[in-house]
Motif scaffolding. Structure first.
Motif, PDB file in Angstrom:
ATOM      1  N   VAL A 196      10.774   6.926   2.752  1.00 19.07           N
ATOM      2  CA  VAL A 196       9.629   7.420   1.977  1.00 19.07           C
ATOM      3  C   VAL A 196       9.559   6.724   0.615  1.00 19.07           C
ATOM      4  N   VAL A 197      10.732   6.548  -0.044  1.00 20.64           N
ATOM      5  CA  VAL A 197      10.747   5.876  -1.350  1.00 20.64           C
ATOM      6  C   VAL A 197      10.262   4.438  -1.217  1.00 20.64           C
ATOM      7  N   HIS A 198      10.711   3.746  -0.174  1.00 16.85           N
ATOM      8  CA  HIS A 198      10.283   2.359  -0.017  1.00 16.85           C
ATOM      9  C   HIS A 198       8.791   2.254   0.291  1.00 16.85           C
ATOM     10  N   ASP A 199       8.239   3.244   1.044  1.00 17.08           N
ATOM     11  CA  ASP A 199       6.793   3.255   1.280  1.00 17.08           C
ATOM     12  C   ASP A 199       6.034   3.440  -0.036  1.00 17.08           C
ATOM     13  N   ALA A 200       6.500   4.374  -0.874  1.00 17.08           N
ATOM     14  CA  ALA A 200       5.843   4.605  -2.168  1.00 17.08           C
ATOM     15  C   ALA A 200       5.945   3.363  -3.056  1.00 17.08           C
ATOM     16  N   LEU A 201       7.093   2.724  -3.055  1.00 15.18           N
ATOM     17  CA  LEU A 201       7.274   1.519  -3.858  1.00 15.18           C
ATOM     18  C   LEU A 201       6.358   0.394  -3.380  1.00 15.18           C
ATOM     19  N   GLN A 202       6.201   0.292  -2.060  1.00 17.44           N
ATOM     20  CA  GLN A 202       5.313  -0.726  -1.517  1.00 17.44           C
ATOM     21  C   GLN A 202       3.874  -0.469  -1.943  1.00 17.44           C
ATOM     22  N   GLU A 203       3.475   0.815  -1.988  1.00 13.46           N
ATOM     23  CA  GLU A 203       2.114   1.163  -2.403  1.00 13.46           C
ATOM     24  C   GLU A 203       1.884   0.751  -3.866  1.00 13.46           C
ATOM     25  N   LEU A 204       2.886   0.976  -4.724  1.00  8.31           N
ATOM     26  CA  LEU A 204       2.740   0.570  -6.118  1.00  8.31           C
ATOM     27  C   LEU A 204       2.650  -0.952  -6.248  1.00  8.31           C
ATOM     28  N   GLN A 205       3.461  -1.666  -5.483  1.00 10.29           N
ATOM     29  CA  GLN A 205       3.421  -3.124  -5.554  1.00 10.29           C
ATOM     30  C   GLN A 205       2.102  -3.675  -5.025  1.00 10.29           C
ATOM     31  N   ASP A 206       1.550  -3.010  -3.999  1.00  9.49           N
ATOM     32  CA  ASP A 206       0.245  -3.431  -3.476  1.00  9.49           C
ATOM     33  C   ASP A 206      -0.866  -3.206  -4.510  1.00  9.49           C
ATOM     34  N   ALA A 207      -0.656  -2.247  -5.453  1.00  8.24           N
ATOM     35  CA  ALA A 207      -1.674  -1.964  -6.466  1.00  8.24           C
ATOM     36  C   ALA A 207      -1.748  -3.068  -7.521  1.00  8.24           C
ATOM     37  N   GLY A 208      -0.800  -4.002  -7.522  1.00  9.83           N
ATOM     38  CA  GLY A 208      -0.910  -5.166  -8.391  1.00  9.83           C
ATOM     39  C   GLY A 208      -0.136  -5.048  -9.678  1.00  9.83           C
ATOM     40  N   THR A 209       0.987  -4.377  -9.664  1.00 11.19           N
ATOM     41  CA  THR A 209       1.820  -4.305 -10.861  1.00 11.19           C
ATOM     42  C   THR A 209       2.524  -5.640 -11.045  1.00 11.19           C
ATOM     43  N   ASP A 210       2.171  -6.372 -12.094  1.00 13.27           N
ATOM     44  CA  ASP A 210       2.719  -7.714 -12.300  1.00 13.27           C
ATOM     45  C   ASP A 210       3.753  -7.737 -13.417  1.00 13.27           C
ATOM     46  N   ARG A 211       4.179  -6.577 -13.877  1.00 17.62           N
ATOM     47  CA  ARG A 211       5.184  -6.531 -14.926  1.00 17.62           C
ATOM     48  C   ARG A 211       6.570  -6.763 -14.353  1.00 17.62           C
ATOM     49  N   GLU A 212       7.489  -7.133 -15.252  1.00 15.95           N
ATOM     50  CA  GLU A 212       8.886  -7.319 -14.839  1.00 15.95           C
ATOM     51  C   GLU A 212       9.582  -5.959 -14.879  1.00 15.95           C
TER      52      GLU A 212
END
Length: 675
Positions: free
Chosen positions: A526-542
């Motif tokens: 579940v955590v990895h799914d949520a993390l993938q959703e955030l990364q798909d939203a375009g977070t380009d920060r380090e």
């Protein structure tokens, strides 16, 4: 008496041998030893004594029969070996005769060249090979004869006679082959010697086996005689011991019976533990019991009086419990009438005891409940048990009261024992709860209608505001001053923020009504799914993500994913300006009842005195100019976790980051907790 076995070298003959017993001087039997044996014999049960009388003579006979069978088998085997030896000797003689015939046929052909001699040789030669094979089979158990046969076969393999016959056929008029003839004579002489030695071996075997057979017959006769003598002697001894040991004690038992009938004192019983001794001790105990009978009867009378008093007290206690019980206690017959009721009936229904016991109880039951009451009574009459059966009873004022019944039947007495509890108020409370539930359903329907109105009626004006403001910005944006451009941008941003607020409110409203799909899931997935959703939203920060090992939990995967998306997006949002930003997800040591999950960041943090506002609707601890948001996300987290039976809380330090915790029960059952 014991027997040992003597076995011959062929492993066939068994001869019982009676070992010589040492001759010792007879010693007199001491009285103490004789007395101990007598006590041992007296203690044996009569059945055992009878078996001994029969078994002592029969046992030697059985042993004799067994040894007779064994020795008879040994004698039979010895006789069979004698016959076998004679057959081997006969077979050896047959081989000798055939060899002589073959030799005579060759010589006849050498002397007269007669073809009949050749046929005689050929028949004898063919028969010799078969006879030698049969002889080898018959002596396969004798290694010595096997060696002779190997030598014999080797001599026959030199073919002395066939060589003479072949020479005579090739040189019919030639001289006599003296060398071949001498060689043939030497070989045939050796053959005769081997056959003679085989005959000698069989002669020695025959002599020894005849002796063994005679010994077996003699042993068989002596075993039978000795067993019969011992059987007769043992039977005589056992019979004497049985008759002398039992008859005297039976006479003493008869005298004790006469004393018991006369009321005289009996002498002490003997120490024997067999049936006669038991009967003697029984008579003595009977006399003792008879003398103590009067005292025992008097004690029983006193005890019975005390039991009657205890029974009266127990009956009084039962009556007191029956009368003081707050439940409606009753006893009813299978004929449909109460036989006994307590005072609680009058307090609850108003009827007197006589009115309840003289009227069939079905007359008090509500007409709609009578069929079920009759069926439940029939079940009790068949041995069933009633638990939580409910019906309505008519009170004296004409109203009906709800009663909850527990009952059991005593079929042998034809009675029903029952207890009823007045649950009328509970029923009314249940009806009130149902009314409130109906009202709550109506409110939910109104909330659905409101959500539909917000979704459709409020979105349209917002879309118009956003659309026309954007069109205005595009058409006259270059002619507006900086202040007008900034104000126009505020209109667009405010309208967009209003749209997100409406979306979050609708999601928050739906979350309280959505059914839970609760099952065992992997929190790590579940955590990895949520993390993938955030990364798909375009977070380009380090951002440094530290995802610790996570366990399996019970929960709705979609709702828990929304919880983690909200917490992770909060961590990303409030770590803006950190280089690098760090977000950690893991579990803390909880208890056996719950799993505690945390999301920790090194962002802006918060002041702990305002921690109670974090999870409220529209509650924000930071300005929207610094960090965007609607104030609904953490409220949604709290609602989802509480629906799972868990709890949420947070810890933080200003400018040093924050940690958000939520717990989940470790079982598949919900345990609601309110905060």
């Amino acid at each position: 008496m014991s027997f040992s076995r003597v076995v011959d070298h062929q492993g066939q003959l068994e001869i019982p041998v009676v070992p010589a017993e040492p001759v010792t001087e007879r010693q007199p039997i001491e009285p103490r030893l004789r007395g101990s044996w007598r006590r041992w014999w007296d203690d044996l049960p009569l059945r055992t004594k009878g078996v001994a009388v029969i078994g002592i003579p029969v046992l030697p006979l059985l042993v004799s029969a067994l040894l007779f069978a064994v020795d008879a088998r040994s004698a039979s085997n010895a006789q069979e070996w004698v016959v076998h030896t004679i057959e081997v000797k006969s077979q050896i003689a047959s081989v000798v005769i055939l060899i002589v015939d073959a030799e005579a046929g060759v010589r006849g052909f050498l002397l007269a060249s007669i073809n009949e001699s050749v046929r005689r040789y050929e028949d004898a030669a063919a028969a010799v090979e078969t006879a030698i094979q049969r002889l080898a089979a018959m002596t396969a158990d004798n290694p010595a004869q096997g060696d002779h046969l190997k030598t014999l076969v080797a001599l026959m393999a030199t073919r002395p006679l066939p060589h003479l016959l072949d020479y005579a056929r090739q040189h019919p008029d030639g001289p006599t082959p003296l060398a071949l003839l001498a060689e043939s004579r030497t070989t045939m002489a050796a053959v005769r010697v081997e056959l003679a030695e085989m005959q000698a071996v069989e002669d020695r075997l025959l002599a020894r086996r005849v002796i063994d057979a005679r010994r077996a017959q003699a042993s068989l006769m002596w075993v039978s005689i000795v067993s019969a003598v011992f059987g007769l002697f043992g039977g005589a001894v056992a019979t004497f011991a049985f008759t002398t040991g039992v008859s005297a004690r039976v006479d003493r038992l008869r005298e004790n019976a006469a004393r018991l009938a006369a009321g005289d004192a009996l002498p002490p019983a003997g120490a024997a533990r067999d049936e006669v001794g038991a009967l003697e001790r029984g008579i003595l105990e009977a006399s003792t019991l008879l003398r103590a009978r009067d005292d025992q009867v008097r004690r029983q009378v006193r005890d019975l009086a005390g039991l009657n008093q205890d029974l009266e007290r127990a009956r009084d206690e039962i009556d007191q419990f029956f009368s003081l019980s707050l439940d409606l206690m009753c006893v009813a017959g299978l004929d449909g009438h109460f036989t006994r009721v307590n005072d609680a009936w009058g307090e609850s229904l108003g009827w007197t005891r006589d009115e309840l016991t003289t009227t069939p109880f079905l007359n008090f039951v509500h007409p709609d409940d009578r069929a079920a009451t009759v069926a439940e009574t029939a079940k009790l009459a068949q041995g069933g048990v009633t638990v939580n059966f409910e019906n309505r009873y008519r009170a004296k004022n004409g109203t009906y009261r709800w009663l909850n019944w527990s009952a059991v039947a005593s079929l042998e007495r034809g009675l029903l024992y029952a207890a009823a509890r007045d649950v009328t108020e509970h029923k009314r409370a249940g009806a009130a709860l149902q009314h409130h539930a109906d009202e709550l359903a109506a409110v939910n329907q109104e909330l659905e209608a409101f959500s539909y109105s917000v979704s459709h009626d409020l979105r349209a004006p917002l879309r118009h505001v956003t659309g026309f403001a954007s069109m205005l910005q595009q058409s006259v944006g270059d002619r507006l001053g900086d202040n007008e451009t900034r104000q126009l941008k505020k209109i667009i941003d405010a309208a967009s923020r209003m749209g997100r607020l409406i979306d979050d409110l609708l999601a928050f409203s739906r979350m309280g009504r959505t059914a839970l799909d609760r099952r065992r899931i992997s929190l790590d997935a579940v955590v990895h799914d949520a993390l993938q959703e955030l990364q798909d939203a375009g977070t380009d920060r380090e951002i440094t993500w530290a995802i610790r090992p996570l366990p399996h939990v019970y929960g709705d995967p979609a709702m828990l994913r929304l919880v983690l998306v909200n917490l992770l997006s909060n961590a990303v949002k409030y770590t803006k300006g950190r280089a690098p930003a760090t977000v950690e997800v893991g579990v803390e040591d909880g208890t056996a009842e719950e799993t505690i999950v945390y999301v920790r960041d090194n962002g802006a943090g918060f002041d702990m005195q305002y921690a109670h506002k974090l999870f409220g609707v529209f509650q924000r601890l930071h300005s929207s100019d610094d960090f965007e948001g609607t104030g609904i996300g953490l409220a949604n987290v709290r609602r989802i976790v509480q629906r799972h039976g868990g709890r949420v809380w947070a810890e933080g330090v200003v400018d040093s980051g924050a940690t958000f915790f939520f717990s989940l029960p470790n079982t598949g059952e919900l345990s609601w907790s309110l905060s």
